[in-house]
Design a protein around this motif. Structure first.
Motif, PDB file in Angstrom:
ATOM      1  N   SER A   1     -11.401 -18.858 -13.233  1.00  0.00           N
ATOM      2  CA  SER A   1     -12.011 -17.408 -12.691  1.00  0.00           C
ATOM      3  C   SER A   1     -11.233 -17.121 -12.160  1.00  0.00           C
ATOM      4  O   SER A   1     -10.547 -18.016 -11.374  1.00  0.00           O
ATOM      5  CB  SER A   1     -13.625 -17.699 -12.202  1.00  0.00           C
ATOM      6  N   PHE A   2     -11.282 -16.022 -11.803  1.00  0.00           N
ATOM      7  CA  PHE A   2     -10.321 -15.465 -10.030  1.00  0.00           C
ATOM      8  C   PHE A   2     -11.050 -14.363 -10.488  1.00  0.00           C
ATOM      9  O   PHE A   2     -11.341 -13.115 -11.474  1.00  0.00           O
ATOM     10  CB  PHE A   2      -8.890 -15.251 -10.766  1.00  0.00           C
ATOM     11  N   TYR A   3     -11.438 -13.540  -8.469  1.00  0.00           N
ATOM     12  CA  TYR A   3     -11.750 -12.191  -8.725  1.00  0.00           C
ATOM     13  C   TYR A   3     -10.793 -11.917  -7.865  1.00  0.00           C
ATOM     14  O   TYR A   3      -9.842 -12.439  -6.953  1.00  0.00           O
ATOM     15  CB  TYR A   3     -12.822 -12.025  -7.948  1.00  0.00           C
ATOM     16  N   MET A   4     -10.942 -10.668  -7.927  1.00  0.00           N
ATOM     17  CA  MET A   4     -10.262  -9.951  -6.507  1.00  0.00           C
ATOM     18  C   MET A   4     -10.465  -8.299  -6.352  1.00  0.00           C
ATOM     19  O   MET A   4     -10.762  -7.561  -7.447  1.00  0.00           O
ATOM     20  CB  MET A   4      -8.380  -9.622  -6.449  1.00  0.00           C
ATOM     21  N   THR A   5      -9.640  -7.763  -5.131  1.00  0.00           N
ATOM     22  CA  THR A   5      -9.388  -6.202  -5.441  1.00  0.00           C
ATOM     23  C   THR A   5      -7.747  -5.848  -5.536  1.00  0.00           C
ATOM     24  O   THR A   5      -7.182  -5.624  -5.273  1.00  0.00           O
ATOM     25  CB  THR A   5      -9.932  -5.490  -3.812  1.00  0.00           C
ATOM     26  N   ASP A   6      -7.709  -4.276  -6.683  1.00  0.00           N
ATOM     27  CA  ASP A   6      -6.931  -3.964  -7.008  1.00  0.00           C
ATOM     28  C   ASP A   6      -6.727  -3.178  -5.946  1.00  0.00           C
ATOM     29  O   ASP A   6      -7.075  -1.699  -6.258  1.00  0.00           O
ATOM     30  CB  ASP A   6      -6.868  -3.996  -8.345  1.00  0.00           C
ATOM     31  N   TRP A   7      -5.774  -3.409  -5.855  1.00  0.00           N
ATOM     32  CA  TRP A   7      -5.410  -2.528  -4.292  1.00  0.00           C
ATOM     33  C   TRP A   7      -4.063  -1.693  -4.902  1.00  0.00           C
ATOM     34  O   TRP A   7      -3.947   0.047  -4.296  1.00  0.00           O
ATOM     35  CB  TRP A   7      -5.067  -3.078  -3.205  1.00  0.00           C
TER      36      TRP A   7
ATOM     37  N   SER B   1     -12.850  -3.805  -7.764  1.00  0.00           N
ATOM     38  CA  SER B   1     -12.435  -5.163  -7.510  1.00  0.00           C
ATOM     39  C   SER B   1     -12.912  -5.497  -8.765  1.00  0.00           C
ATOM     40  O   SER B   1     -13.941  -5.132  -9.392  1.00  0.00           O
ATOM     41  CB  SER B   1     -14.272  -5.165  -6.752  1.00  0.00           C
ATOM     42  N   ILE B   2     -12.503  -7.032  -8.893  1.00  0.00           N
ATOM     43  CA  ILE B   2     -12.446  -7.209 -10.580  1.00  0.00           C
ATOM     44  C   ILE B   2     -12.922  -8.517 -10.473  1.00  0.00           C
ATOM     45  O   ILE B   2     -12.358  -9.584  -9.544  1.00  0.00           O
ATOM     46  CB  ILE B   2     -10.737  -6.551 -10.613  1.00  0.00           C
ATOM     47  N   LEU B   3     -14.015  -9.710 -11.214  1.00  0.00           N
ATOM     48  CA  LEU B   3     -14.046 -11.115 -12.051  1.00  0.00           C
ATOM     49  C   LEU B   3     -13.701 -10.737 -12.732  1.00  0.00           C
ATOM     50  O   LEU B   3     -13.948 -10.791 -14.061  1.00  0.00           O
ATOM     51  CB  LEU B   3     -14.765 -10.861 -11.061  1.00  0.00           C
ATOM     52  N   CYS B   4     -12.455 -11.732 -13.529  1.00  0.00           N
ATOM     53  CA  CYS B   4     -12.886 -12.462 -14.182  1.00  0.00           C
ATOM     54  C   CYS B   4     -12.843 -13.940 -14.973  1.00  0.00           C
ATOM     55  O   CYS B   4     -12.598 -14.670 -14.620  1.00  0.00           O
ATOM     56  CB  CYS B   4     -10.837 -12.266 -14.987  1.00  0.00           C
ATOM     57  N   THR B   5     -13.643 -14.675 -15.662  1.00  0.00           N
ATOM     58  CA  THR B   5     -13.594 -15.957 -16.128  1.00  0.00           C
ATOM     59  C   THR B   5     -14.037 -15.764 -17.344  1.00  0.00           C
ATOM     60  O   THR B   5     -14.074 -15.066 -18.771  1.00  0.00           O
ATOM     61  CB  THR B   5     -14.900 -16.502 -15.485  1.00  0.00           C
ATOM     62  N   PRO B   6     -13.114 -16.703 -17.994  1.00  0.00           N
ATOM     63  CA  PRO B   6     -13.230 -17.279 -19.795  1.00  0.00           C
ATOM     64  C   PRO B   6     -14.097 -17.917 -20.192  1.00  0.00           C
ATOM     65  O   PRO B   6     -14.951 -18.506 -19.033  1.00  0.00           O
ATOM     66  CB  PRO B   6     -12.172 -18.402 -19.596  1.00  0.00           C
ATOM     67  N   ILE B   7     -14.597 -17.624 -21.794  1.00  0.00           N
ATOM     68  CA  ILE B   7     -15.694 -18.635 -21.785  1.00  0.00           C
ATOM     69  C   ILE B   7     -15.317 -19.170 -22.609  1.00  0.00           C
ATOM     70  O   ILE B   7     -14.195 -19.111 -23.552  1.00  0.00           O
ATOM     71  CB  ILE B   7     -16.466 -17.212 -22.519  1.00  0.00           C
ATOM     72  N   ILE B   8     -15.933 -20.441 -22.371  1.00  0.00           N
ATOM     73  CA  ILE B   8     -14.886 -21.364 -22.967  1.00  0.00           C
ATOM     74  C   ILE B   8     -16.461 -21.886 -23.244  1.00  0.00           C
ATOM     75  O   ILE B   8     -17.378 -22.077 -23.469  1.00  0.00           O
ATOM     76  CB  ILE B   8     -14.368 -22.509 -21.850  1.00  0.00           C
ATOM     77  N   TYR B   9     -17.037 -22.618 -25.145  1.00  0.00           N
ATOM     78  CA  TYR B   9     -17.847 -22.964 -25.467  1.00  0.00           C
ATOM     79  C   TYR B   9     -17.280 -24.138 -26.556  1.00  0.00           C
ATOM     80  O   TYR B   9     -16.459 -24.171 -26.915  1.00  0.00           O
ATOM     81  CB  TYR B   9     -18.714 -21.769 -25.963  1.00  0.00           C
ATOM     82  N   LYS B  10     -17.819 -25.455 -25.868  1.00  0.00           N
ATOM     83  CA  LYS B  10     -17.537 -26.885 -26.565  1.00  0.00           C
ATOM     84  C   LYS B  10     -16.021 -26.883 -26.460  1.00  0.00           C
ATOM     85  O   LYS B  10     -15.942 -27.456 -27.565  1.00  0.00           O
ATOM     86  CB  LYS B  10     -18.697 -26.854 -27.900  1.00  0.00           C
TER      87      LYS B  10
ATOM     88  N   ALA C   1     -16.052  -2.883 -10.653  1.00  0.00           N
ATOM     89  CA  ALA C   1     -16.926  -2.572  -9.823  1.00  0.00           C
ATOM     90  C   ALA C   1     -15.712  -1.849  -8.879  1.00  0.00           C
ATOM     91  O   ALA C   1     -15.480  -2.337  -8.275  1.00  0.00           O
ATOM     92  CB  ALA C   1     -18.156  -3.409  -9.045  1.00  0.00           C
ATOM     93  N   SER C   2     -17.036  -0.696  -8.697  1.00  0.00           N
ATOM     94  CA  SER C   2     -16.348  -0.146  -7.162  1.00  0.00           C
ATOM     95  C   SER C   2     -16.611  -0.704  -6.237  1.00  0.00           C
ATOM     96  O   SER C   2     -17.719  -1.836  -5.749  1.00  0.00           O
ATOM     97  CB  SER C   2     -17.147   1.645  -7.139  1.00  0.00           C
ATOM     98  N   VAL C   3     -15.322  -0.838  -5.367  1.00  0.00           N
ATOM     99  CA  VAL C   3     -15.261  -1.699  -4.250  1.00  0.00           C
ATOM    100  C   VAL C   3     -16.086  -1.249  -3.180  1.00  0.00           C
ATOM    101  O   VAL C   3     -17.287  -2.146  -2.161  1.00  0.00           O
ATOM    102  CB  VAL C   3     -13.840  -0.828  -3.435  1.00  0.00           C
ATOM    103  N   ARG C   4     -17.077   0.272  -3.507  1.00  0.00           N
ATOM    104  CA  ARG C   4     -17.863   1.133  -2.141  1.00  0.00           C
ATOM    105  C   ARG C   4     -19.080   0.176  -3.268  1.00  0.00           C
ATOM    106  O   ARG C   4     -20.292   0.343  -2.116  1.00  0.00           O
ATOM    107  CB  ARG C   4     -17.804   2.604  -2.406  1.00  0.00           C
ATOM    108  N   LEU C   5     -19.160  -0.324  -4.345  1.00  0.00           N
ATOM    109  CA  LEU C   5     -20.592  -0.201  -4.752  1.00  0.00           C
ATOM    110  C   LEU C   5     -21.076  -1.700  -4.038  1.00  0.00           C
ATOM    111  O   LEU C   5     -21.888  -2.577  -4.079  1.00  0.00           O
ATOM    112  CB  LEU C   5     -20.767  -0.067  -5.876  1.00  0.00           C
ATOM    113  N   LYS C   6     -19.366  -2.749  -4.695  1.00  0.00           N
ATOM    114  CA  LYS C   6     -19.553  -4.375  -4.514  1.00  0.00           C
ATOM    115  C   LYS C   6     -18.539  -4.866  -4.873  1.00  0.00           C
ATOM    116  O   LYS C   6     -16.719  -4.418  -5.703  1.00  0.00           O
ATOM    117  CB  LYS C   6     -20.537  -4.660  -5.940  1.00  0.00           C
ATOM    118  N   GLU C   7     -18.074  -5.683  -3.766  1.00  0.00           N
ATOM    119  CA  GLU C   7     -16.646  -6.531  -3.884  1.00  0.00           C
ATOM    120  C   GLU C   7     -17.287  -8.138  -4.799  1.00  0.00           C
ATOM    121  O   GLU C   7     -17.842  -8.512  -4.280  1.00  0.00           O
ATOM    122  CB  GLU C   7     -16.487  -6.678  -2.576  1.00  0.00           C
TER     123      GLU C   7
END
Length: 75
Positions: free
Chosen positions: A6-12, A29-38, A49-55
């Motif tokens: 997974s990773f999270y970052m602010t896209d400046w 602000s961006i958060l991505c994680t792989p969806i892995i099942y079995k 999300a907007s950085v103003r609302l959530k980082e």
């Protein structure tokens, strides 16, 4: 996502829009994680999300990693 991490970052670099009152840029602000099942990669969960609302933080990333396999079980 070759490493299944997974990773999270602010896209400046990309401005999603300008604030109407101040004309200041609004970044995301961006958060991505792989969806892995079995052990099988099913997709990617991406949150934006907007950085103003959530980082996004490490805690948000941990929650996304818990949710991703649940989503994967229904795909």
């Amino acid at each position: 996502f070759h490493e299944d991490k997974s990773f999270y970052m602010t896209d400046w670099e990309q401005v999603s829009k300008l604030d109407e009152l101040t004309s200041m840029p609004e970044w995301d602000s961006i958060l991505c994680t792989p969806i892995i099942y079995k052990g099988e990669k099913k997709g990617v969960l991406c949150l934006n999300a907007s950085v103003r609302l959530k980082e996004f933080t490490l805690i948000d990333s941990s929650v996304a990693q818990i949710i991703a396999p649940i989503i994967g079980s229904s795909i």
